[in-house]
Design an enzyme around this catalytic site. Structure first.
Site, PDB file in Angstrom:
ATOM      1  N   GLU A 105      69.206  81.162  25.000  1.00 43.17           N
ATOM      2  CA  GLU A 105      70.318  82.201  24.760  1.00 43.17           C
ATOM      3  C   GLU A 105      69.803  82.937  23.643  1.00 43.17           C
ATOM      4  O   GLU A 105      69.028  82.776  22.771  1.00 43.17           O
ATOM      5  CB  GLU A 105      71.678  80.753  23.315  1.00 43.17           C
ATOM      6  CG  GLU A 105      72.348  79.573  24.108  1.00 43.17           C
ATOM      7  CD  GLU A 105      73.665  78.351  23.335  1.00 43.17           C
ATOM      8  OE1 GLU A 105      73.020  79.111  22.184  1.00 43.17           O
ATOM      9  OE2 GLU A 105      73.646  77.997  23.697  1.00 43.17           O
ATOM     10  N   GLU A 168      79.949  83.968  28.170  1.00 42.52           N
ATOM     11  CA  GLU A 168      80.348  82.564  27.724  1.00 42.52           C
ATOM     12  C   GLU A 168      82.041  83.128  27.162  1.00 42.52           C
ATOM     13  O   GLU A 168      81.509  84.239  25.758  1.00 42.52           O
ATOM     14  CB  GLU A 168      79.495  81.297  27.268  1.00 42.52           C
ATOM     15  CG  GLU A 168      80.719  80.690  26.348  1.00 42.52           C
ATOM     16  CD  GLU A 168      79.803  79.123  26.735  1.00 42.52           C
ATOM     17  OE1 GLU A 168      78.600  78.895  26.838  1.00 42.52           O
ATOM     18  OE2 GLU A 168      80.888  77.703  26.515  1.00 42.52           O
TER      19      GLU A 168
END
Ligand code: KIV
Length: 250
Positions: A105, A168
């Site tokens: 991430e 996302e």
């Protein structure tokens, strides 16, 4: 595939039979996501998942995949401590699981770590937009609408050597702009139809979970309901004395 305009398919897998089934179904990439913390372990976030747990699940998924690319998530806080720690942890994942790539991430703030991973020969996907490991910092699981930040993260990840960018929960038009601006493919989850590929949590699309699913999920089956009916049938048969029958006995 991006150059040919062919869409890439990715789904999560956490165990051997699921990996075998997805691999046989022709899915291109199996993601051993740290979403296993929520889907398999029942936590509210992905934060409790450990490196050892990712290695355990990564190893059994990789054993079930004969064809698909297997990608393992770097769990919190592996990508956030320092570059050396990140590379060591990712190398351990690659060595012990036999997966082909890792996902971490972050974007521009993690560019040094992405570059170091790539220098060490570890193919890396950058996960931007909604970053579930930062759920407390970003104030919940929300659509991420900061266009400048998204583009900056995507371009920094690509420049650092990420071979793919996963987005996302971002608006479709933003995801389209990022996809058009990058040479590497984008994979979307809740990021609309213009990404170069799509990923979902397999349990969500199969209806193999107890709770609600996010708006961006399409349910292709209701496996939990079917399984419940099957288990109820088993319990009934045992209690009635119908199971086991002579043909199921020695
Ligand atoms: O952990 C995960 O499964 C993921 C997907 C939801 C993209 O990161």
């Amino acid at each position: 595939m991006k150059q040919r305009g062919e869409k890439i398919t990715m789904l999560t897998a956490y165990d051997y039979p699921t990996a075998q089934m997805l691999d046989a179904s022709g899915v291109h990439c199996l993601l051993v996501g740290d979403s296993l913390g929520m889907v398999v372990q029942g936590h509210d976030t992905t934060i409790p998942v450990t490196l050892e747990q990712m290695i355990y699940h990564g190893e059994i998924v990789a054993r079930g995949a004969k064809r698909a690319m297997v990608i393992v998530d770097l769990p919190f806080p592996v990508g956030q401590i320092n570059v050396t720690h990140t590379v060591k942890a990712a190398a351990k994942i690659l060595k012990q699981t036999q997966c082909q790539a890792v996902k971490m991430e972050g974007g521009h703030q993690q560019a040094d770590s992405i570059a170091a991973l790539v220098d060490a020969g570890i193919p890396t996907i950058a996960h931007i937009g909604l970053r579930p490991q930062s759920v407390h910092a970003i104030g919940g699981y929300r659509v991420q609408r900061d266009a400048d930040r998204l583009m900056k993260d995507a371009l920094a990840a690509q420049s650092a050597g990420a071979f793919c960018v996963l987005m996302e929960c971002v608006p479709s038009e933003l995801a389209q702009q990022v996809t058009q601006s990058l040479n590497v493919p984008t994979i979307g989850i809740g990021a609309g139809p213009h990404c170069d590929g799509q990923v979902l949590v397999t349990n969500d699309l199969l209806g193999w979970n107890g709770g609600n699913v996010p708006k961006f999920v399409r349910k292709y089956a209701q496996l939990q309901q079917q399984a419940k009916e099957a288990i109820e049938g088993y319990c009934r048969d045992v209690q009635n004395g119908d199971f086991p029958a002579p043909k199921e006995s020695f």
